[in-house]
Design an enzyme around this catalytic site. Sequence first.
Site, PDB file in Angstrom:
ATOM      1  N   VAL A  95       0.758  -1.219  -0.104  1.00 43.27           N
ATOM      2  CA  VAL A  95      -0.132   0.103   0.088  1.00 43.27           C
ATOM      3  C   VAL A  95       0.929   1.157  -0.170  1.00 43.27           C
ATOM      4  O   VAL A  95       0.505   2.204  -0.651  1.00 43.27           O
ATOM      5  CB  VAL A  95      -1.062   0.080   1.204  1.00 43.27           C
ATOM      6  CG1 VAL A  95      -0.325   0.058   2.456  1.00 43.27           C
ATOM      7  CG2 VAL A  95      -2.028   1.096   1.098  1.00 43.27           C
ATOM      8  N   ASP A  96       1.992   1.172   0.684  1.00 41.12           N
ATOM      9  CA  ASP A  96       3.102   2.262   0.704  1.00 41.12           C
ATOM     10  C   ASP A  96       3.431   2.632  -0.757  1.00 41.12           C
ATOM     11  O   ASP A  96       3.292   3.972  -1.261  1.00 41.12           O
ATOM     12  CB  ASP A  96       4.126   1.955   1.255  1.00 41.12           C
ATOM     13  CG  ASP A  96       5.122   3.064   1.967  1.00 41.12           C
ATOM     14  OD1 ASP A  96       4.860   4.147   1.652  1.00 41.12           O
ATOM     15  OD2 ASP A  96       6.089   2.737   2.387  1.00 41.12           O
ATOM     16  N   GLY A 154       0.187  -7.417   5.663  1.00 40.34           N
ATOM     17  CA  GLY A 154       0.813  -7.829   4.553  1.00 40.34           C
ATOM     18  C   GLY A 154       2.453  -8.368   4.743  1.00 40.34           C
ATOM     19  O   GLY A 154       2.527  -9.350   5.063  1.00 40.34           O
ATOM     20  N   VAL A 155       3.315  -7.226   3.943  1.00 33.58           N
ATOM     21  CA  VAL A 155       4.730  -7.609   4.278  1.00 33.58           C
ATOM     22  C   VAL A 155       5.068  -8.104   5.660  1.00 33.58           C
ATOM     23  O   VAL A 155       5.960  -8.891   5.931  1.00 33.58           O
ATOM     24  CB  VAL A 155       5.719  -6.705   3.621  1.00 33.58           C
ATOM     25  CG1 VAL A 155       7.153  -6.634   3.794  1.00 33.58           C
ATOM     26  CG2 VAL A 155       5.158  -6.586   1.934  1.00 33.58           C
ATOM     27  N   TYR A 156       4.699  -7.268   6.530  1.00 37.34           N
ATOM     28  CA  TYR A 156       4.869  -7.389   8.051  1.00 37.34           C
ATOM     29  C   TYR A 156       4.393  -8.548   8.560  1.00 37.34           C
ATOM     30  O   TYR A 156       4.735  -8.877   9.784  1.00 37.34           O
ATOM     31  CB  TYR A 156       4.474  -6.299   8.580  1.00 37.34           C
ATOM     32  CG  TYR A 156       5.753  -4.972   8.352  1.00 37.34           C
ATOM     33  CD1 TYR A 156       6.812  -5.180   7.821  1.00 37.34           C
ATOM     34  CD2 TYR A 156       5.345  -3.607   9.209  1.00 37.34           C
ATOM     35  CE1 TYR A 156       7.705  -4.139   7.223  1.00 37.34           C
ATOM     36  CE2 TYR A 156       6.579  -2.895   8.741  1.00 37.34           C
ATOM     37  CZ  TYR A 156       7.531  -2.912   8.025  1.00 37.34           C
ATOM     38  OH  TYR A 156       8.360  -1.998   7.582  1.00 37.34           O
TER      39      TYR A 156
HETATM   40  N1  AR6 Z   1      -5.206  -0.077  -0.799  1.00 36.33           N
HETATM   41  C1  AR6 Z   1      -5.584  -0.645   0.254  1.00 36.33           C
HETATM   42  N2  AR6 Z   1      -4.877  -1.702   0.588  1.00 36.33           N
HETATM   43  C2  AR6 Z   1      -4.020  -2.330   0.017  1.00 36.33           C
HETATM   44  C3  AR6 Z   1      -3.233  -1.491  -1.297  1.00 36.33           C
HETATM   45  C4  AR6 Z   1      -4.277  -0.333  -1.511  1.00 36.33           C
HETATM   46  N3  AR6 Z   1      -3.840   0.328  -2.834  1.00 36.33           N
HETATM   47  N4  AR6 Z   1      -2.345  -2.275  -1.557  1.00 36.33           N
HETATM   48  C5  AR6 Z   1      -2.084  -3.153  -0.773  1.00 36.33           C
HETATM   49  N5  AR6 Z   1      -3.100  -3.296   0.486  1.00 36.33           N
HETATM   50  P1  AR6 Z   1       1.419  -4.029   3.077  1.00 36.33           P
HETATM   51  P2  AR6 Z   1       2.451  -4.036   5.940  1.00 36.33           P
HETATM   52  C6  AR6 Z   1      -3.161  -4.187   1.481  1.00 36.33           C
HETATM   53  O1  AR6 Z   1       2.314  -5.041   2.870  1.00 36.33           O
HETATM   54  O2  AR6 Z   1       2.201  -5.383   6.227  1.00 36.33           O
HETATM   55  C7  AR6 Z   1       5.904  -1.718   2.407  1.00 36.33           C
HETATM   56  O3  AR6 Z   1       6.880  -2.233   1.659  1.00 36.33           O
HETATM   57  C8  AR6 Z   1      -2.502  -5.254   1.430  1.00 36.33           C
HETATM   58  O4  AR6 Z   1      -3.286  -6.303   0.831  1.00 36.33           O
HETATM   59  O5  AR6 Z   1       1.124  -2.824   2.134  1.00 36.33           O
HETATM   60  O6  AR6 Z   1       2.025  -2.748   7.029  1.00 36.33           O
HETATM   61  C9  AR6 Z   1       6.218  -0.497   3.732  1.00 36.33           C
HETATM   62  O7  AR6 Z   1       7.131   0.152   2.998  1.00 36.33           O
HETATM   63  C10 AR6 Z   1      -2.608  -5.898   3.063  1.00 36.33           C
HETATM   64  O8  AR6 Z   1      -3.832  -6.077   3.159  1.00 36.33           O
HETATM   65  O9  AR6 Z   1       1.918  -3.176   4.733  1.00 36.33           O
HETATM   66  C11 AR6 Z   1       6.721  -1.477   4.593  1.00 36.33           C
HETATM   67  O10 AR6 Z   1       8.070  -1.659   4.387  1.00 36.33           O
HETATM   68  C12 AR6 Z   1      -2.433  -4.436   3.852  1.00 36.33           C
HETATM   69  O11 AR6 Z   1      -2.554  -3.250   2.708  1.00 36.33           O
HETATM   70  C13 AR6 Z   1       5.753  -2.699   4.670  1.00 36.33           C
HETATM   71  O12 AR6 Z   1       5.398  -2.846   3.309  1.00 36.33           O
HETATM   72  C14 AR6 Z   1      -1.256  -4.134   4.663  1.00 36.33           C
HETATM   73  O13 AR6 Z   1       0.137  -4.938   3.552  1.00 36.33           O
HETATM   74  C15 AR6 Z   1       4.732  -2.675   5.616  1.00 36.33           C
HETATM   75  O14 AR6 Z   1       4.020  -3.626   5.552  1.00 36.33           O
END
Ligand code: AR6
Length: 168
Positions: free
Chosen positions: A33-34, A119-121
Amino acid sequence: MTQIQVIPGDITQFAGDAIVNAANTTLMGGGGVDGAIHRAAGPALYAACEKFHGCPTGEARITSGFALPAKYIIHTPGPVWRDGRHGEPELLANSYRNSLQLTDEYGCQTVAFPSISTGVYAFPLDQAAPIAIRTIREFLRTAQHVQTVTMVCFDPVTEQAYQTALNA
Ligand code: AR6
């Protein structure tokens, strides 16, 4: 009247006062998402984030929404899941609470969250969702401005987990 909503979708499209970014402690962008938020907001977001020199896990920082429909972006690094015994639940609650505190200070009425850390975390979704909903509910009892908090879920499994937590 305050409320919590759970909807499917892409948080970059959210046309409310603020969206929250599941960032990392550098605040300099990444995947998930970032990455989507940085792409949609444009390069000015990167320049704005540089000025913070990072952010500790569980804290939050605010920037303009730049090219996004949302007015503000709140950036919060959630915890990386290890085994649940390294303060992960408390740190996740801190991310939600500190993000809401900032949106409230900035007079926001509507704010959207992604599923932070699941997600990644790798924070287990069935544990993360109740922590998120509980923390949001507690915050809304004393909020000055925030009225509607929307969980924007990118996939059906995530949406179901937050819907279940909301109805529990
Ligand atoms: N809108 C809403 N949700 C989303 C979107 C979107 N456009 N894209 C992904 N998600 P993650 P984390 C969801 O991995 O686990 C990054 O590299 C995704 O499906 O984005 O907190 C940062 O820089 C999941 O359900 O975040 C950090 O290094 C949720 O968002 C690291 O990832 C969170 O997944 C943070 O990891």
